[in-house]
Design a protein around this motif. Structure first.
Motif, PDB file in Angstrom:
ATOM      1  N   CYS A 126       0.845  -1.197   0.000  1.00  0.00           N
ATOM      2  CA  CYS A 126       0.000   0.000   0.000  1.00  0.00           C
ATOM      3  C   CYS A 126       0.883   1.250   0.000  1.00  0.00           C
ATOM      4  CB  CYS A 126      -0.909  -0.012   1.224  1.00  0.00           C
ATOM      5  SG  CYS A 126      -2.005   1.421   1.326  1.00  0.00           S
ATOM      6  N   CYS A 143       1.363  -1.275   4.260  1.00  0.00           N
ATOM      7  CA  CYS A 143       0.733  -2.549   4.643  1.00  0.00           C
ATOM      8  C   CYS A 143       0.591  -3.427   3.397  1.00  0.00           C
ATOM      9  CB  CYS A 143      -0.648  -2.305   5.235  1.00  0.00           C
ATOM     10  SG  CYS A 143      -0.580  -1.637   6.902  1.00  0.00           S
ATOM     11  N   LYS A 182      -3.126  -8.973   2.640  1.00  0.00           N
ATOM     12  CA  LYS A 182      -3.750  -9.243   3.949  1.00  0.00           C
ATOM     13  C   LYS A 182      -5.138  -8.611   4.026  1.00  0.00           C
ATOM     14  CE  LYS A 182       0.147 -10.833   5.953  1.00  0.00           C
ATOM     15  NZ  LYS A 182       0.349 -12.252   6.154  1.00  0.00           N
ATOM     16  N   GLY A 183      -5.495  -7.852   3.011  1.00  0.00           N
ATOM     17  CA  GLY A 183      -6.794  -7.200   2.987  1.00  0.00           C
ATOM     18  C   GLY A 183      -7.810  -8.036   2.235  1.00  0.00           C
ATOM     19  N   CYS A 242      -7.006  -2.233   1.382  1.00  0.00           N
ATOM     20  CA  CYS A 242      -5.914  -2.341   2.352  1.00  0.00           C
ATOM     21  C   CYS A 242      -6.471  -2.676   3.743  1.00  0.00           C
ATOM     22  CB  CYS A 242      -5.139  -1.035   2.393  1.00  0.00           C
ATOM     23  SG  CYS A 242      -3.754  -1.098   3.541  1.00  0.00           S
ATOM     24  N   CYS A 247      -5.181  -2.049   6.602  1.00  0.00           N
ATOM     25  CA  CYS A 247      -4.782  -1.138   7.695  1.00  0.00           C
ATOM     26  C   CYS A 247      -5.710   0.063   7.859  1.00  0.00           C
ATOM     27  CB  CYS A 247      -3.353  -0.683   7.480  1.00  0.00           C
ATOM     28  SG  CYS A 247      -2.189  -2.037   7.699  1.00  0.00           S
ATOM     29  N   HIS A 248      -5.953   0.804   6.778  1.00  0.00           N
ATOM     30  CA  HIS A 248      -6.778   2.014   6.911  1.00  0.00           C
ATOM     31  C   HIS A 248      -7.806   2.119   5.795  1.00  0.00           C
ATOM     32  CE1 HIS A 248      -2.637   2.747   8.480  1.00  0.00           C
ATOM     33  NE2 HIS A 248      -3.341   2.966   9.572  1.00  0.00           N
TER      34      HIS A 248
END
Ligand code: FES
Length: 105
Positions: free
Chosen positions: A43, A48, A52-53, A62, A64-65
């Motif tokens: 990302c 990140c 994993k998203g 993503c 993370c955010h």
């Protein structure tokens, strides 16, 4: 730039994704409807791993955010939750030959 073997088509079914490091590039390969797309797995916000998203249609989200990138060209579909502007991620050409998937790096 050269074509690099990424995986065999058996390794990535429809709706699935596969992440690998090839030639120092972290790449996320996605199969949507039998077509393959490759973008950077990292990302552009805070690095990140997009693998994993989740995948929402043609968008890699993503974990993370919550930023989202278009897997067809790496463009930003949605900025991070903070609203911070971010850059597109790299996208890579993909081809399939004899059941093997290649990515141009
Ligand atoms: S690291 Fe991906 S949205 Fe923040």
């Amino acid at each position: 730039m050269d074509w690099k073997f990424f995986a065999s088509v058996d390794e990535i079914g429809e709706g699935e994704e596969l992440a690998k490091d090839i030639e120092g590039e972290a790449i996320l390969l996605v199969n949507v409807g039998g077509d393959y797309y490759a973008i950077s797995n990292i990302c552009s916000h805070m690095q990140c791993k997009l693998s994993k998203g989740s995948l929402e249609g043609f968008n890699a989200v993503c974990p993370c955010h919550n930023a989202a990138f278009n897997i067809r060209d790496g463009s930003v579909v949605r900025p991070p939750a903070s609203g911070t502007p971010i850059a597109a991620v790299e996208s890579y050409e993909v081809k399939v030959e004899d059941g093997k998937i290649f990515v141009k790096i």
